[in-house]
Design a protein around this motif. Sequence first.
Motif, PDB file in Angstrom:
ATOM      1  N   GLY A   1      76.095  17.876  34.539  1.00 57.98           N
ATOM      2  CA  GLY A   1      75.685  16.935  33.520  1.00 57.98           C
ATOM      3  C   GLY A   1      76.128  15.530  33.909  1.00 57.98           C
ATOM      4  O   GLY A   1      76.796  15.335  34.933  1.00 57.98           O
ATOM      5  N   THR A   2      75.768  14.565  33.087  1.00 58.82           N
ATOM      6  CA  THR A   2      76.124  13.179  33.386  1.00 58.82           C
ATOM      7  C   THR A   2      77.570  12.867  33.030  1.00 58.82           C
ATOM      8  O   THR A   2      78.090  11.829  33.431  1.00 58.82           O
ATOM      9  N   GLY A   3      78.216  13.778  32.299  1.00 58.48           N
ATOM     10  CA  GLY A   3      79.618  13.578  31.964  1.00 58.48           C
ATOM     11  C   GLY A   3      79.816  12.903  30.615  1.00 58.48           C
ATOM     12  O   GLY A   3      78.979  12.127  30.161  1.00 58.48           O
ATOM     13  N   THR A   4      80.943  13.227  30.002  1.00 57.66           N
ATOM     14  CA  THR A   4      81.373  12.578  28.762  1.00 57.66           C
ATOM     15  C   THR A   4      82.649  11.808  29.039  1.00 57.66           C
ATOM     16  O   THR A   4      83.613  12.376  29.556  1.00 57.66           O
ATOM     17  N   ARG A   5      82.629  10.540  28.691  1.00 53.42           N
ATOM     18  CA  ARG A   5      83.836   9.728  28.889  1.00 53.42           C
ATOM     19  C   ARG A   5      84.758   9.886  27.688  1.00 53.42           C
ATOM     20  O   ARG A   5      84.343   9.676  26.552  1.00 53.42           O
ATOM     21  N   LEU A   6      85.977  10.311  27.946  1.00 47.43           N
ATOM     22  CA  LEU A   6      86.988  10.516  26.911  1.00 47.43           C
ATOM     23  C   LEU A   6      88.031   9.417  26.981  1.00 47.43           C
ATOM     24  O   LEU A   6      88.536   9.109  28.059  1.00 47.43           O
ATOM     25  N   LYS A   7      88.336   8.846  25.823  1.00 44.14           N
ATOM     26  CA  LYS A   7      89.411   7.859  25.720  1.00 44.14           C
ATOM     27  C   LYS A   7      90.427   8.367  24.706  1.00 44.14           C
ATOM     28  O   LYS A   7      90.073   8.624  23.543  1.00 44.14           O
ATOM     29  N   VAL A   8      91.648   8.541  25.160  1.00 45.23           N
ATOM     30  CA  VAL A   8      92.731   8.961  24.278  1.00 45.23           C
ATOM     31  C   VAL A   8      93.568   7.737  23.972  1.00 45.23           C
ATOM     32  O   VAL A   8      94.150   7.123  24.877  1.00 45.23           O
ATOM     33  N   LEU A   9      93.629   7.408  22.707  1.00 45.68           N
ATOM     34  CA  LEU A   9      94.270   6.173  22.273  1.00 45.68           C
ATOM     35  C   LEU A   9      95.736   6.411  21.948  1.00 45.68           C
ATOM     36  O   LEU A   9      96.066   7.265  21.130  1.00 45.68           O
ATOM     37  N   ALA A  10      96.611   5.639  22.585  1.00 44.52           N
ATOM     38  CA  ALA A  10      98.059   5.780  22.370  1.00 44.52           C
ATOM     39  C   ALA A  10      98.468   5.194  21.026  1.00 44.52           C
ATOM     40  O   ALA A  10      97.769   4.312  20.498  1.00 44.52           O
TER      41      ALA A  10
END
Lengths: 115, 110
Positions: free
Chosen positions: B101-110
């Motif tokens: 797949g094209t991928g999912t960008r994950l951002k984990v916020l501190a």
Amino acid sequence: GAGVSQTPSNKVTEKGKYVELRCDPISGHTALYWYRQSLGQGPEFLIYFQGTGAADDSGLPNDRFFAVRPEGSVSTLKIQRTERGDSAVYLCASSLVAGGYNEQFFGPGTRLTVL
Amino acid sequence: QKEVEQNSGPLSVPEGAIASLNCTYSDRGSQSFFWYRQYSGKSPELIMSIYSNGDKEDGRFTAQLNKASQYVSLLIRDSQPSDSATYLCAVTSGTYKYIFGTGTRLKVLA
């Protein structure tokens, strides 16, 4: 070596030139895969080898692209008459054998830039 | 219809939360499913493989597969800022080639 290695890490060439990209798989891995990844996209399958033979080359975009693996280990991806649209990261992966239950491990990639 | 579909994101979650990443695929004959993590400028790194319907757990990661619905997901528990990356779903097709797949960008916020 411990992992898949690829050389060069970066390649800049001019439109119309010929380039070779090399992949050295994990020792003992008989299956080797080539992918191309453009920015913001997932890896796009190009070709895979089981041993020396190309088992599936359906992803090669046209006849300018060719890959070999003469001794069943190192593989070379060859691109003739390069075009600007060929610019991408070329990834190589290997697995113990070809087969859906065998996990693939990727090399660091070669970033190709065609000017 | 793309063979493997993922929401491109970004998916933003707070630190410590559960991140849920989803993937659907079109080939009913697919037998093997993989999740890779890719940091910016790096190559994909294998996280999980799953072959049977149900859940498979490995540390903070759980892969879930539903072949009837042609759906595979990845749960990341206790998300950390270091989990921020693009997560790629891959499915085997036909002659054992992987389709990504094209991928999912994950951002984990501190």
